[in-house]
Write an enzyme that holds these catalytic residues in place. Sequence first.
Site, PDB file in Angstrom:
ATOM      1  CE  LYS A 191     -16.402  -4.239 -18.438  1.00 49.22           C
ATOM      2  NZ  LYS A 191     -17.348  -2.718 -18.728  1.00 49.22           N
ATOM      3  CG  ASP A 226     -19.619   2.362 -16.137  1.00 51.96           C
ATOM      4  OD1 ASP A 226     -17.839   1.992 -15.691  1.00 51.96           O
ATOM      5  OD2 ASP A 226     -19.891   1.232 -16.025  1.00 51.96           O
TER       6      ASP A 226
HETATM    7  C1  BGC Z   1     -14.227  -2.183 -16.933  1.00 55.26           C
HETATM    8  C2  BGC Z   1     -14.141  -0.532 -15.783  1.00 55.26           C
HETATM    9  C3  BGC Z   1     -15.482  -0.524 -15.603  1.00 55.26           C
HETATM   10  C4  BGC Z   1     -16.203  -1.606 -15.265  1.00 55.26           C
HETATM   11  C5  BGC Z   1     -18.062  -1.451 -15.037  1.00 55.26           C
HETATM   12  C6  BGC Z   1     -14.493  -2.452 -15.965  1.00 55.26           C
HETATM   13  O1  BGC Z   1     -14.555  -4.053 -16.566  1.00 55.26           O
HETATM   14  O2  BGC Z   1     -13.206  -1.935 -16.257  1.00 55.26           O
HETATM   15  O3  BGC Z   1     -13.698   0.130 -16.489  1.00 55.26           O
HETATM   16  O4  BGC Z   1     -16.247   0.750 -15.180  1.00 55.26           O
HETATM   17  O5  BGC Z   1     -16.469  -2.402 -15.798  1.00 55.26           O
HETATM   18  O6  BGC Z   1     -18.103  -1.270 -16.164  1.00 55.26           O
END
Ligand code: BGC
Length: 482
Positions: A191, A226
């Site tokens: 992200k 989360d």
């Molecule tokens: C992460 C996860 C997370 C999800 C939602 C992803 O980019 O790898 O660990 O649960 O985003 O936040």
Amino acid sequence: MGLAWAAGVALGTFASSTYFLSRKPRSPDSISESEENKATAQILEQIDRQFTITPSKLQEIFHYFIKEMERGLTPEGSSMKMIPAFLKSIASGSEMGSFLALDLGGTNFRVVRVLLEGQGRIRTNQKKFVVSDELKTGDGEKLFDFFADCVSEFMKEFSMDVKETYSLGFTFSFPVKQLSISSGLLMEWTKGFSASGVVGKDIVKIIEASFQKKGLKIKVTALVNDTVGTMIAETYKDANCVAGVILGTGTNAAYIEKVSSITKWEGEDKTGDMVINMEWGGFDDHKKVLPVTSYDLELDNSSINRGAQIYEKMISGMYLGEITRLAVADLVRKKLLFGGKISTKFETRYKFETEYMSRIERDHSSDLNDTKSVLEDIMEIPFTSLQDRRIVKRICEVVAIRAARLSAIGIAGITSKIGRLHGCTIAIDGSVFERYPHFSNRMRDAFVELFGMQADNIRMVLTGDGSGVGAGLIAAIASKTQ
Ligand code: BGC
């Protein structure tokens, strides 16, 4: 160059289209209009063809998804990490006490005080902080020191005694190789984060070091994803909840699995259940079944985690606007939109936000006025015709429909794998699910295609603040067992 001609040259010849945008009687005056409609229909058909997941493709991806889930639970592994979360019991609803929770999702960082009053009753106080791009991509220690500063500010604001020791649950929403309920190594950033010196390290040690520097007596008793937090928050109210899903800036899911099915599990206790953080964003990173378009490839190639999280990049809020921007910009380049004129802003990566797609999809005015305002006022496109705006709206639709259908496949995969098609609750959080128009209905359509009448047995509930409350709850559960 006429639009129809340009479309013919750029896109080749197509079978007759289902899109008739104007039904005025044919007259000499309307010939050019009808030509334009034909050209628009051809463009739309081309776009549709690239983004549509047909019922048979839906089935194919669904079956492959279940296989990848199963393989991920074996020592061989798969594109989904399928990480045991070291959490064997879910919330009973009777947990009580006051706990701190931190929530680092994608866009924001939150500090939450969770007051568990028993019988499913919860009260919270919280404060949100924005994590700047500089912090996300800079020095890791500075990032965690910033989190400790936020906690300190929160404690002052809510008159909490800094000399007291507090238990804290940390919702850290990135792939973590869990070592215990209160420790885990960051496997990779996602992200848009890339802070240095954190990958491969224990997140809890790093944050506790930052707390110590600020003189805060805080013990991290739970480190959770989360999705896990969201699921646990819902189980506090509904014992039928079997999975937690995030459809927001990023996407992922956690669910309850039988330990006996997790053949890679090396722990001594092989009985009972275990929560699995799937890290489903990595599903099919080798692109075996996902219907990736040239726009998805372009997005992936220029991302900071190239080749990773392909499923996430086709579903989540961080990327949907960008896919749409790339598709629109391509048509402008081919002189099929906006008279071939684009703005610097529209050409800038990630400037077309997923939120704008929501606005465009909500625009049901006859002349697509709000769409005009998004494109001309916000995105600074010099001029848009009604045909242009219709095309952009359709691109938003197909990109979002594809995302909804792909998300549905994930949930369908879980419910089918664990044999809960007769009835279950799926806790869902995240801006895409909560705010994107028609998203959940489009998911439902896919469930119906996959399961027929049984689709009704899947209950999706929006579990707002799952990650904050869930982390507090897991801290409570963990302190009972530590
Ligand atoms: C992460 C996860 C997370 C999800 C939602 C992803 O980019 O790898 O660990 O649960 O985003 O936040």
